[in-house]
Design a protein around this motif. Structure first.
Motif, PDB file in Angstrom:
ATOM      1  N   ILE A 187       0.737  -1.239  -0.106  1.00 13.27           N
ATOM      2  CA  ILE A 187       0.296  -0.120   0.350  1.00 13.27           C
ATOM      3  C   ILE A 187       0.809   1.140   0.385  1.00 13.27           C
ATOM      4  O   ILE A 187       0.138   2.296  -0.430  1.00 13.27           O
ATOM      5  N   ASP A 188       1.766   1.586   0.413  1.00 13.72           N
ATOM      6  CA  ASP A 188       2.947   2.009   0.703  1.00 13.72           C
ATOM      7  C   ASP A 188       3.424   3.055  -1.103  1.00 13.72           C
ATOM      8  O   ASP A 188       3.982   3.777  -0.597  1.00 13.72           O
ATOM      9  N   LYS A 189       3.509   1.800  -1.771  1.00 18.18           N
ATOM     10  CA  LYS A 189       4.311   2.312  -3.011  1.00 18.18           C
ATOM     11  C   LYS A 189       3.632   2.157  -3.818  1.00 18.18           C
ATOM     12  O   LYS A 189       3.680   2.872  -4.645  1.00 18.18           O
ATOM     13  N   GLU A 190       2.199   0.842  -3.382  1.00 12.68           N
ATOM     14  CA  GLU A 190       0.772   1.302  -4.858  1.00 12.68           C
ATOM     15  C   GLU A 190      -0.604   1.983  -3.971  1.00 12.68           C
ATOM     16  O   GLU A 190      -0.880   1.020  -3.443  1.00 12.68           O
ATOM     17  N   PRO A 191      -0.836   2.997  -4.145  1.00 12.30           N
ATOM     18  CA  PRO A 191      -2.128   3.026  -3.622  1.00 12.30           C
ATOM     19  C   PRO A 191      -3.773   2.893  -4.145  1.00 12.30           C
ATOM     20  O   PRO A 191      -4.127   2.590  -3.181  1.00 12.30           O
TER      21      PRO A 191
END
Lengths: 189, 189
Positions: free
Chosen positions: A94-98
């Motif tokens: 999630i931190d990388k790909e919203p």
DNA sequence: TTATTCATTGAACTAATATTCAGTATAAAT
DNA sequence: ATTTATACTGAATATTAGTTCAATGAATAA
């Protein structure tokens, strides 16, 4: 850019923007014109790629369901470890790909009343709660997970995760909680 | 039934049905005709009592906010006890009166994007997360609550509660989790 | 008893927004 | 070079759902 490339580019562009807006503003509150405007394309073009708003919704759900059904290989000795690893990976992703977080929420919401039937049924075809309750039972046997109704525990765990995801899509700048805090719902003290 | 009684009856009847449908189906997905139909009254009558759909929404939020702002006297020695008692009472109240859960969710959702500004601001005027973080800090001092960012802990706790309430409004037959399971998010082991 | 108020309805009106379409420009195929 | 296919637009249209309103009958006040 070749036509094929252009087509793929537009399709993805529209899809991702729709996902973002559907989740942030809500499906009904998102106008076709909102999507078109924020991509600087005409409404007509959007309908050239997707035949209706609901079709766009359906495509998104299909993609999300496929992603969720893809087998996640999580190796674990202790079931508690399974949930820790799962959340670790989810939070990291999630931190990388919203959009992962957005997809998570889109499907969770689509499972509820108010969603067109066809879409709702599709969304309902993934049931994390039931799957997890099996693993919870294992954990209860070896004593690392709290006793009590495994399905209820699983529900509490997943609802919490969902609540946190909802917050994350609303306020992306907020950092996610420690994995252990959430896993403590399950962990026997 | 006198006219005064009739008026009060209709006002409440419409209000409660709107709350129920707004929360179960979503605000935008709930048509004025849905509310009127399920009460077996005409659309015109609904507009006789509330001048618009948004007005109805606003009335509901006002009522909810007032209820939430009413001081809850919870006595506690250990802050952990505060959260336990709070959830105990909340869950007990919800079991008796489903509208409490609905109201909780209505306000939570109204705080997000996609809500008319006036309503959103009103909903934002209660901030459980911030209030609770103060109590969490107390608990961290005496060592009964986990260390770490108190605001983040508070957020995790409240998001979990919200996730559970969302599930409850969607599937009312589902029983609520054990209070301790959720309090364990905060409790230091 | 008569007049007034108001709860109620159903149809008409309006606003918002999803969808269609005729026309244009450009890339691909012949 | 010419034709064909398709990416794209802006305006027109259709549809949905919120809102208004004139008419009716029942409760209340005079």
């Amino acid at each position: 850019m070749t036509r094929k490339e252009q087509k793929e580019f537009r399709e993805k562009q529209i899809l991702f923007k729709a996902l973002e807006l559907f989740v942030i503003k809500g499906y009904s509150e998102t106008k076709i014109s909102d999507i078109a405007d924020s991509l600087n394309i005409s409404i007509g073009l959007l309908f050239h790629y997707y035949k209706s708003k609901e079709q766009l919704y359906l495509e998104l759900i299909k993609i999300g369901i496929d992603g969720m059904k893809a087998p996640q290989k999580i190796e674990y000795k202790d079931p508690i470890e399974y949930f820790s690893k799962f959340l670790d990976r989810l939070f990291e992703a999630i931190d990388k790909e919203p959009w992962i977080c957005q997809m998570f929420i889109l499907i969770a919401r689509a499972q509820k009343q108010g969603t067109p039937d066809e879409i709702r049924e599709l969304a309902l075809s993934v049931n994390q709660i039931e799957l997890s309750s099996k693993i919870i039972e294992e954990g209860q046997k070896i004593g690392s997970i709290k006793n009590g109704n495994a399905l209820a525990l699983s529900t509490a765990f997943w609802c919490s995760v969902q609540g946190i995801m909802e917050q994350k899509v609303a306020l992306p700048q907020l950092s996610l909680p420690e994995v252990d805090w959430i896993v403590d719902i399950l962990r026997k003290v």
